[in-house]
Design a protein around this motif. Structure first.
Motif, mmCIF file in Angstrom:
data_model
loop_
_atom_site.group_PDB
_atom_site.id
_atom_site.type_symbol
_atom_site.label_atom_id
_atom_site.label_comp_id
_atom_site.label_asym_id
_atom_site.label_seq_id
_atom_site.Cartn_x
_atom_site.Cartn_y
_atom_site.Cartn_z
ATOM 1 N N ARG A 444 42.821 -14.327 3.264
ATOM 2 C CA ARG A 444 42.551 -12.930 2.925
ATOM 3 C C ARG A 444 43.704 -12.248 2.183
ATOM 4 N NH1 ARG A 444 40.004 -14.618 7.102
ATOM 5 N NH2 ARG A 444 37.917 -13.880 7.657
ATOM 6 N N ASP A 445 44.785 -12.976 2.007
ATOM 7 C CA ASP A 445 45.937 -12.436 1.271
ATOM 8 C C ASP A 445 46.428 -11.129 1.893
ATOM 9 O OD1 ASP A 445 47.914 -12.412 -0.603
ATOM 10 O OD2 ASP A 445 46.692 -11.455 -2.161
ATOM 11 N N GLU A 446 46.534 -11.108 3.215
ATOM 12 C CA GLU A 446 47.066 -9.953 3.928
ATOM 13 C C GLU A 446 47.612 -10.429 5.277
ATOM 14 O OE1 GLU A 446 44.223 -7.089 5.286
ATOM 15 O OE2 GLU A 446 42.561 -8.517 5.180
ATOM 16 N N TYR A 447 48.461 -9.583 5.884
ATOM 17 C CA TYR A 447 49.049 -9.924 7.177
ATOM 18 C C TYR A 447 48.037 -9.713 8.291
ATOM 19 C CZ TYR A 447 53.653 -10.076 4.966
ATOM 20 O OH TYR A 447 54.708 -10.396 4.177
ATOM 21 N N PHE A 448 48.113 -10.558 9.314
ATOM 22 C CA PHE A 448 47.336 -10.377 10.536
ATOM 23 C C PHE A 448 48.191 -9.524 11.471
ATOM 24 C CE2 PHE A 448 45.627 -11.131 14.659
ATOM 25 C CZ PHE A 448 44.289 -11.448 14.489
ATOM 26 N N VAL A 453 51.940 -4.685 14.299
ATOM 27 C CA VAL A 453 53.022 -5.649 14.108
ATOM 28 C C VAL A 453 52.408 -6.972 13.653
ATOM 29 C CG1 VAL A 453 54.992 -6.810 15.169
ATOM 30 C CG2 VAL A 453 54.329 -4.514 15.925
ATOM 31 N N ARG A 454 53.050 -7.634 12.720
ATOM 32 C CA ARG A 454 52.544 -8.899 12.213
ATOM 33 C C ARG A 454 52.581 -9.942 13.322
ATOM 34 N NH1 ARG A 454 55.065 -12.722 7.422
ATOM 35 N NH2 ARG A 454 53.298 -14.184 7.325
ATOM 36 N N LEU A 455 51.444 -10.571 13.558
ATOM 37 C CA LEU A 455 51.330 -11.538 14.648
ATOM 38 C C LEU A 455 52.224 -12.753 14.405
ATOM 39 C CD1 LEU A 455 49.968 -12.440 17.260
ATOM 40 C CD2 LEU A 455 48.110 -13.392 15.879
ATOM 41 N N ALA A 456 52.367 -13.171 13.160
ATOM 42 C CA ALA A 456 53.219 -14.331 12.879
ATOM 43 C C ALA A 456 54.659 -14.050 13.296
ATOM 44 C CB ALA A 456 53.147 -14.674 11.395
#
Length: 587
Positions: A444-448, A453-456
């Motif tokens: 999706r070319d976006e942060y999860f 807060v970014r999960l990664a």
């Protein structure tokens, strides 16, 4: 007969001569009178011969006419064989006439019967042909003409076959007309349209009650019925779509304003068509103009009521959006925050309907995103549950009474065994979760994001923190070995002695969550704040503003070298003090 005539004439002639003799007539006068008498006789004979000749000619003519008529009738009727007549014909004309006349009369009767049969069949043919073509003027029986030159059974059979074909076609057309009329009736009943007026526009006979044979079955009628059916079907389709749109609007407005059941009950027939296909909608009058008008008026009324309650509806839908985002750990769009939305509505800058539509679009988007995140969220829940089990297992392992024979101890042992199995799966869970999260982000070319807060980043910090915790545990074990070694040396030199500090430390420990008193080592209690595992659940309970940069959440490692020096110095000083002033119990 000639002898008798000769005798009679001779007697009369002799009597005449006797009379002449008595009268004294001369021979010349006698000859003259005989000549006149002979001439008169010849005239009489001539007249008789002429009359007989005329009679013979008339007999010949009559016989010829009757024979010709007989031949014509035989050719027309075609079912009398001339060879069946007697081979030996009579010699006299009158006998021939007597033989021909009965046959001629019989054929004349048959011809009349055939003419009637042909006339009846042809009349029916012309009548049915007129019905099929739509011209009923051809039904006049007086106008039927029959070709009397061909009245054979073969021709009669041809007419009968043609009549049967027309009758079958008429029956088929009548069946099609009745089917079309019934379909028009059903559509008119469904749409609330006047059936009589509709079919009368095609042909007046279609609305007449009574004998179905009176229905017009022409091609024009069938075409007109087909056009009417197509027109009604198009109207039905348009009304169904309109009614479905109206019913959808009703449902939306009812859901928005929490309409009670008693207000929705009058529109139950309308709302039932939402889940129905076009072929399943058969309730008479359900698609009438009155029903659609009634539903449209209800939508208009609810829309006006909705406008008056727009602020309440906006806040309600916003809360619904926040609830969806909360469950999916998403950050709701702040452009429609409650305070901001109320301020925009009060100021009149934004139309409340547009604001509500914007929130509806955000709800749809949030539901779609929550659906796309569901697989990862389920794995996050499993990971968090495993972390909870890990925390419980740590507390359980620090409980000195976990192996006691008290009530429920075996349950704790079983749970601890399951928890150890679960904890061993945590690294694989985190690795799999990291892999799926990055795949989701690449797709999706976006942060999860998880609560902003970014999960990664959370997973990376968790891995680092877990590694630090493992290192801390290892250092603690090494430090414990050194401490135990120093205590062993001290005991070897000065003897064993209870440590007031350790006794006080053990008394100061509180009660664990499962009710057991634990003696936690000082080094672990000091480093407990630094060793807290960074999980999404621990972050979600804090203020998100403090964790916009995930790297800042990493716990700072303890200075274990300083701590070890402190412990070593405390132990050395204790030993030195004891060597200067040994306790009285050792003296």
């Amino acid at each position: 007969m000639s002898i008798r005539m000769d005798t009679s004439c001779g007697v009369l002639l002799r009597e005449l001569q006797h009379i002449w003799d008595e009268m004294g007539e001369s021979e010349a006068e006698k000859d003259q009178m005989l000549v006149e008498l002979e001439r008169e006789c010849l005239e009489v004979y001539r007249r008789k011969v002429a009359v007989a000749s005329n009679a013979k000619a008339r007999l010949h003519q009559s016989l010829a006419a009757k024979e010709a008529e007989l031949a014509a009738l035989v050719a027309a009727v075609g079912d009398l064989d001339l060879h069946s007549l007697p081979e030996r014909r009579p010699s006299s004309l009158r006998e021939q006439l007597a033989l021909v006349t009965p046959l001629l009369e019989d054929l004349r009767m048959k011809r009349e019967e055939r003419v009637k049969q042909f006339g009846a069949i042809k009349a029916q043919i012309e009548k049915i042909s007129g019905e099929l073509s739509g011209y009923t003027d051809l039904n006049d029986k007086n106008a039927v003409t029959v070709d009397e030159h061909d009245l054979s059974l073969r021709k009669l059979n041809e007419y009968q076959l043609h009549l049967q074909s027309l009758q079958k076609e008429k029956s088929d057309r009548l069946h099609r007309v009745l089917e079309s009329v019934n379909e028009v009736h059903c559509l008119c009943a469904l749409l609330g349209v006047d059936f009589g007026e509709t079919v009368s526009e095609v042909h007046p006979s279609l609305h007449e009650a009574g004998n179905t044979q009176c229905k017009n079955i022409s091609n024009d009628t069938l075409v007109g019925l087909a056009q009417s059916i197509e027109k009604l079907k198009m109207e039905k389709k348009a009304r169904i779509q309109k009614l479905k749109d109206t019913a959808s609007s009703l449902f939306e407005l009812w859901n928005l304003m929490d309409t009670p059941e008693e207000e929705m009950m009058p529109f139950g027939r309308i709302t039932d068509i939402l889940g129905s296909s076009e072929s399943d909608i058969k309730d008479p009058g359900i698609l009438s103009s009155e029903i659609i008008k009634q539903a449209s008026e209800e939508v208009e009324r609810l829309s006006k009521l909705k406008a008056s309650r727009m602020k309440e509806l906006v806040l309600k839908r916003r809360l619904e959006l926040e609830e969806i985002c909360r469950k999916a750990h998403l950050e709701p769009d702040m452009s429609t925050a409650p305070e901001k939305s109320i301020a925009l509505i009060d100021s009149g800058i934004v139309d409340p309907s547009e604001l509500l539509a914007n929130i509806e679009a955000q709800i749809v988007k949030a539901k779609e995103e929550a659906l796309s995140r569901k697989e990862i969220m389920d794995r996050i829940d499993k990971w968090l549950a495993a972390c909870e089990e890990e925390k419980w297992l740590e507390d359980y392992n620090q409980d000195e009474n976990r192996y006691s024979a008290g009530r429920g101890a075996h349950l704790g042992l079983k749970r601890a065994e399951k928890a150890r199995i679960t904890v061993t799966k945590i690294p694989a869970m985190v690795d799999n979760l990291m892999h799926r999260t990055r795949a989701w982000e690449e797709e999706r070319d976006e942060y999860f994001l998880f609560d902003g807060v970014r999960l990664a980043s959370i997973l990376e910090d968790y891995v680092i923190t877990r590694q630090q915790k493992e290192e801390e545990r290892k250092r603690y074990r090494d430090q414990k070995k050194i401490q135990d070694l120093l205590l062993t040396e001290k005991e070897a030199i000065y003897g064993s002695k209870p440590s007031p500090k350790r006794t006080n430390g053990s008394k100061s420990n509180g009660v664990r969550a499962h009710g057991s008193s634990t003696a936690t080592p000082r080094r672990l209690s000091v480093g407990s704040a630094a060793s807290e595992m960074m999980t999404p659940r621990s972050l979600s309970g804090r203020q998100n503003g403090l964790f916009r940069e995930p790297r800042r959440m990493t716990a700072t490692p303890l200075n274990f070298v300083a701590l070890m020096k402190e412990d070593t110095m405390s132990v050395s000083s204790m030993c030195a003090s004891e060597s200067v002033s040994p306790p009285s119990t050792c003296s």
